[in-house]
Design a protein around this motif. Structure first.
Motif, mmCIF file in Angstrom:
data_model
loop_
_atom_site.group_PDB
_atom_site.id
_atom_site.type_symbol
_atom_site.label_atom_id
_atom_site.label_comp_id
_atom_site.label_asym_id
_atom_site.label_seq_id
_atom_site.Cartn_x
_atom_site.Cartn_y
_atom_site.Cartn_z
ATOM 1 N N PRO A 221 0.792 -1.240 0.000
ATOM 2 C CA PRO A 221 0.000 0.000 0.000
ATOM 3 C C PRO A 221 0.820 1.284 0.000
ATOM 4 C CG PRO A 221 -0.816 -1.536 1.660
ATOM 5 C CD PRO A 221 0.462 -2.112 1.141
ATOM 6 N N GLN A 222 2.063 1.246 0.456
ATOM 7 C CA GLN A 222 2.841 2.490 0.560
ATOM 8 C C GLN A 222 3.475 2.918 -0.763
ATOM 9 O OE1 GLN A 222 3.540 -0.291 2.578
ATOM 10 N NE2 GLN A 222 2.189 0.355 4.245
ATOM 11 N N SER A 223 3.505 2.058 -1.772
ATOM 12 C CA SER A 223 4.094 2.364 -3.090
ATOM 13 C C SER A 223 5.519 2.920 -2.960
ATOM 14 C CB SER A 223 3.230 3.357 -3.877
ATOM 15 O OG SER A 223 1.958 2.831 -4.119
ATOM 16 N N ILE A 224 6.331 2.249 -2.167
ATOM 17 C CA ILE A 224 7.728 2.679 -2.005
ATOM 18 C C ILE A 224 8.677 1.645 -2.617
ATOM 19 C CG2 ILE A 224 9.536 2.958 -0.235
ATOM 20 C CD1 ILE A 224 7.413 4.632 1.298
ATOM 21 N N VAL A 225 8.392 0.377 -2.392
ATOM 22 C CA VAL A 225 9.108 -0.692 -3.103
ATOM 23 C C VAL A 225 8.344 -0.898 -4.411
ATOM 24 C CG1 VAL A 225 9.688 -3.137 -3.098
ATOM 25 C CG2 VAL A 225 9.844 -1.804 -0.975
ATOM 26 N N HIS A 226 9.023 -0.717 -5.557
ATOM 27 C CA HIS A 226 8.284 -0.736 -6.829
ATOM 28 C C HIS A 226 8.300 -2.096 -7.511
ATOM 29 C CE1 HIS A 226 7.446 3.379 -6.176
ATOM 30 N NE2 HIS A 226 8.725 3.629 -5.984
ATOM 31 N N ALA A 227 9.292 -2.914 -7.206
ATOM 32 C CA ALA A 227 9.304 -4.300 -7.702
ATOM 33 C C ALA A 227 10.372 -5.049 -6.934
ATOM 34 C CB ALA A 227 9.606 -4.353 -9.196
ATOM 35 N N LEU A 228 10.258 -6.387 -6.933
ATOM 36 C CA LEU A 228 11.281 -7.246 -6.336
ATOM 37 C C LEU A 228 11.735 -8.233 -7.398
ATOM 38 C CD1 LEU A 228 8.647 -7.287 -3.890
ATOM 39 C CD2 LEU A 228 10.838 -7.370 -2.725
ATOM 40 N N ASN A 235 18.549 -14.915 -3.762
ATOM 41 C CA ASN A 235 18.687 -13.498 -3.398
ATOM 42 C C ASN A 235 17.592 -12.671 -4.061
ATOM 43 O OD1 ASN A 235 21.166 -13.040 -1.731
ATOM 44 N ND2 ASN A 235 22.036 -14.301 -3.370
ATOM 45 N N VAL A 236 17.180 -11.617 -3.350
ATOM 46 C CA VAL A 236 16.120 -10.746 -3.868
ATOM 47 C C VAL A 236 16.590 -9.295 -3.815
ATOM 48 C CG1 VAL A 236 13.748 -9.916 -3.509
ATOM 49 C CG2 VAL A 236 14.300 -12.323 -3.114
ATOM 50 N N LEU A 237 16.477 -8.594 -4.932
ATOM 51 C CA LEU A 237 16.789 -7.165 -4.970
ATOM 52 C C LEU A 237 15.510 -6.378 -5.206
ATOM 53 C CD1 LEU A 237 20.033 -6.852 -7.176
ATOM 54 C CD2 LEU A 237 19.834 -7.143 -4.700
ATOM 55 N N SER A 238 15.481 -5.158 -4.655
ATOM 56 C CA SER A 238 14.322 -4.307 -4.950
ATOM 57 C C SER A 238 14.800 -2.876 -5.135
ATOM 58 C CB SER A 238 13.294 -4.380 -3.825
ATOM 59 O OG SER A 238 13.774 -3.695 -2.694
ATOM 60 N N GLN A 239 13.950 -2.066 -5.719
ATOM 61 C CA GLN A 239 14.235 -0.645 -5.893
ATOM 62 C C GLN A 239 13.203 0.113 -5.074
ATOM 63 O OE1 GLN A 239 12.039 1.518 -7.766
ATOM 64 N NE2 GLN A 239 13.303 3.341 -7.616
ATOM 65 N N MET A 240 13.647 1.149 -4.347
ATOM 66 C CA MET A 240 12.732 1.938 -3.526
ATOM 67 C C MET A 240 12.855 3.410 -3.847
ATOM 68 S SD MET A 240 13.208 0.550 0.311
ATOM 69 C CE MET A 240 13.893 -1.053 0.598
ATOM 70 N N SER A 241 11.744 4.095 -3.745
ATOM 71 C CA SER A 241 11.720 5.560 -3.804
ATOM 72 C C SER A 241 10.317 5.999 -3.420
ATOM 73 C CB SER A 241 12.061 6.054 -5.218
ATOM 74 O OG SER A 241 11.268 5.412 -6.187
ATOM 75 N N PHE A 242 10.205 7.229 -2.934
ATOM 76 C CA PHE A 242 8.857 7.763 -2.723
ATOM 77 C C PHE A 242 8.201 7.858 -4.090
ATOM 78 C CE2 PHE A 242 10.877 9.893 1.095
ATOM 79 C CZ PHE A 242 10.291 9.025 1.998
ATOM 80 N N ALA A 262 18.322 16.780 -9.229
ATOM 81 C CA ALA A 262 17.816 17.259 -7.940
ATOM 82 C C ALA A 262 16.306 17.382 -7.982
ATOM 83 C CB ALA A 262 18.452 18.615 -7.622
ATOM 84 N N GLY A 263 15.653 16.353 -8.473
ATOM 85 C CA GLY A 263 14.212 16.425 -8.671
ATOM 86 C C GLY A 263 13.381 16.124 -7.455
ATOM 87 N N PRO A 264 12.657 14.996 -7.509
ATOM 88 C CA PRO A 264 11.690 14.692 -6.459
ATOM 89 C C PRO A 264 12.344 14.485 -5.095
ATOM 90 C CG PRO A 264 11.475 13.199 -8.340
ATOM 91 C CD PRO A 264 12.706 13.986 -8.555
ATOM 92 N N ARG A 265 11.481 14.458 -4.112
ATOM 93 C CA ARG A 265 11.890 14.293 -2.710
ATOM 94 C C ARG A 265 12.822 13.089 -2.554
ATOM 95 N NH1 ARG A 265 7.452 11.991 1.411
ATOM 96 N NH2 ARG A 265 8.706 11.940 3.314
ATOM 97 N N ARG A 266 13.951 13.330 -1.875
ATOM 98 C CA ARG A 266 14.932 12.247 -1.643
ATOM 99 C C ARG A 266 14.375 11.200 -0.696
ATOM 100 N NH1 ARG A 266 19.437 11.902 -5.097
ATOM 101 N NH2 ARG A 266 19.220 13.846 -6.156
ATOM 102 N N PHE A 267 14.892 10.013 -0.822
ATOM 103 C CA PHE A 267 14.428 8.923 0.014
ATOM 104 C C PHE A 267 14.860 9.126 1.464
ATOM 105 C CE2 PHE A 267 14.451 4.434 1.483
ATOM 106 C CZ PHE A 267 13.096 4.230 1.328
ATOM 107 N N ASP A 268 13.988 8.735 2.380
ATOM 108 C CA ASP A 268 14.293 8.827 3.804
ATOM 109 C C ASP A 268 13.733 7.566 4.452
ATOM 110 O OD1 ASP A 268 14.256 9.199 6.507
ATOM 111 O OD2 ASP A 268 13.147 11.103 6.464
ATOM 112 N N PRO A 269 14.628 6.644 4.861
ATOM 113 C CA PRO A 269 14.148 5.356 5.366
ATOM 114 C C PRO A 269 13.285 5.479 6.618
ATOM 115 C CG PRO A 269 16.559 5.505 5.488
ATOM 116 C CD PRO A 269 16.086 6.732 4.785
ATOM 117 N N VAL A 270 13.527 6.494 7.415
ATOM 118 C CA VAL A 270 12.717 6.625 8.628
ATOM 119 C C VAL A 270 11.291 7.053 8.256
ATOM 120 C CG1 VAL A 270 12.443 7.863 10.800
ATOM 121 C CG2 VAL A 270 14.719 7.097 10.067
ATOM 122 N N ALA A 271 11.198 8.022 7.305
ATOM 123 C CA ALA A 271 9.871 8.450 6.853
ATOM 124 C C ALA A 271 9.156 7.327 6.108
ATOM 125 C CB ALA A 271 9.995 9.677 5.951
ATOM 126 N N ALA A 272 9.938 6.394 5.579
ATOM 127 C CA ALA A 272 9.342 5.292 4.798
ATOM 128 C C ALA A 272 9.095 4.051 5.640
ATOM 129 C CB ALA A 272 10.262 4.943 3.626
#
Ligand code: NAD
Ligand code: MG
Length: 367
Positions: A221-228, A235-242, A262-272
């Protein structure tokens, strides 16, 4: 300097693409801009960007092809919505262009034709869809050799937790209220029915050359991990971003390189923090299984799924079909279709035409 054509420049992906280009004037030049029918919005963008070519597809389909194959264009961002984007995808790839593909419907309807056009013309197909961009970023040099499974994430849409009956009666306003992404109306409804995720499974099948048994979906539901991406060794890799489409658009423009942005909001693991994953509720969202089954059936079936969905969604948005009717129309049209190999553009166009007529008939009878 790379020349860029944006097909569907007045839409949601068009706007995000121009926002990206605006930050990199030394690298990209807008050569062509097209829109569907919105003259005022197109004129405003043409004044701002001074493209060599601009126009409305509603005033002539040749314009899309001229933009897609313009000699000064290196990259075509296909941000048209629906099957209407297919001929431009084919033309651009046949002309050797890089196609940054947001228009997933063209790959769903004409997958083999699109891959063939790229092979013959030397064009390069790079996904804009965030899930597919995520997969590409997890692969080494685009290679799927050691991949055992792709898992695309789905937000679950606005009705993720609703019970069956309530979903079937959902209103247009409720369906347009997407929890994590702001997008055009058609894909927003596709996200509410999960037809979008089926389109994306078929898209992944063609883009990455994997069988349907290797393609999975999980609700996140958070749409932060976009695929695995799961590899043969576990092994499993994923890509994350807001959630922001500017990131995958940028990557589609620069792949296989990256440039500072320097576009969209940078990733912040605590906020995510607090990422969750759950299974798709297939009973509540039957359009998903219908689409995946059409993908497995192959041939013209995905084109028919896509066309029936486009027509049903348009009827829903017009208030002429209940939300639950979308999957019913798709189901009825697919049940009456005997898939044939999608060996030429005319076969795919004919399947699209047939499915539209069938779906219109069913939707009108249903409402
Ligand atoms: P949108 O409705 O906001 O914009 C569509 C654009 O296409 C507009 O410029 C419109 O004028 C033009 N257009 C419409 N009908 C046309 C036709 N018949 N011929 C030529 N041009 C036409 O849609 P969007 O949300 O930007 O989505 C565009 C594509 O990108 C879709 O295929 C969608 O599935 C895909 N996509 C969108 C997002 C997103 O975040 N919006 C994410 C992933 C993929
Ligand atoms: Mg997507």
């Amino acid at each position: 300097m790379l020349g860029v054509a944006i097909l569907g420049c007045t839409g949601s992906i068009g706007a995000s693409t121009l926002a990206v280009l605006d930050r990199h004037p030394d690298r990209y030049r807008v050569v062509a801009l097209t829109a569907g029918r919105n003259r005022d919005a197109l004129d405003a963008l043409a004044r701002r960007w001074s493209p060599a070519l601009s126009g409305l597809a509603s005033e002539g389909r040749e314009l899309l092809l001229a933009a897609a194959t313009h000699p000064d264009v290196d990259v075509v961002v296909n941000a048209v919505v629906g099957f209407a984007g297919l001929d431009a995808t084919l033309a651009a790839l046949a002309a050797g262009k890089r196609v940054a593909l947001a228009n997933k419907e063209s790959l769903v309807a004409g997958g083999d034709l699109v891959l063939d056009a790229a092979r013959r013309g030397g064009g390069v197909l790079v996904p804009v869809d965030s899930e597919h961009s995520a997969v590409l970023q997890c692969l080494e040099r685009g290679c799927t050799q050691h991949v055992s499974r792709l898992i695309l994430t789905a937000s679950g849409g606005p009705f993720r937790t609703w019970d069956l009956e309530r979903v079937a009666r959902a209103t247009v306003a409720e369906a347009l209220c997407h929890p994590t992404w702001s997008m055009g109306r058609k894909i927003t409804i596709d996200s509410a029915t999960l037809a979008n995720k089926a389109l994306e499974i078929i898209e992944a099948h063609f883009l990455f050359g994997l069988g349907y048994d290797q393609l999975d979906v999980v609700v996140h539901p958070q749409s932060i991990v976009h695929a695995l991406v799961e590899f043969v060794d576990g092994n499993v890799l994923s890509q994350m971003s807001f959630p922001s489409m500017e990131l995958p658009i940028m990557y589609a423009l620069t792949w296989p390189e990256r440039i500072a942005d320097a576009g969209p909001r940078r990733f912040d693991p605590v906020a995510a923090s607090g990422l969750t994953f759950e299974a798709v509720r297939r009973d509540a969202f039957p359009a998903f299984d219908l689409g995946v089954a059409a993908g497995r059936a192959g041939g013209t079936a995905p084109a028919v799924f896509n066309a029936a969905n486009e027509v049903a969604v348009a009827h829903f948005l017009d208030g002429a079909l209940p939300f639950g009717g979308i999957a019913e129309v798709i189901d009825a049209v697919l049940s009456d279709h005997v898939p044939v190999p999608a060996g030429s553009v005319s076969v795919v166009q004919e399947a699209d035409r047939w499915a539209r007529a069938e779906a219109t008939h069913r939707a009108e009878r249903r409402s």
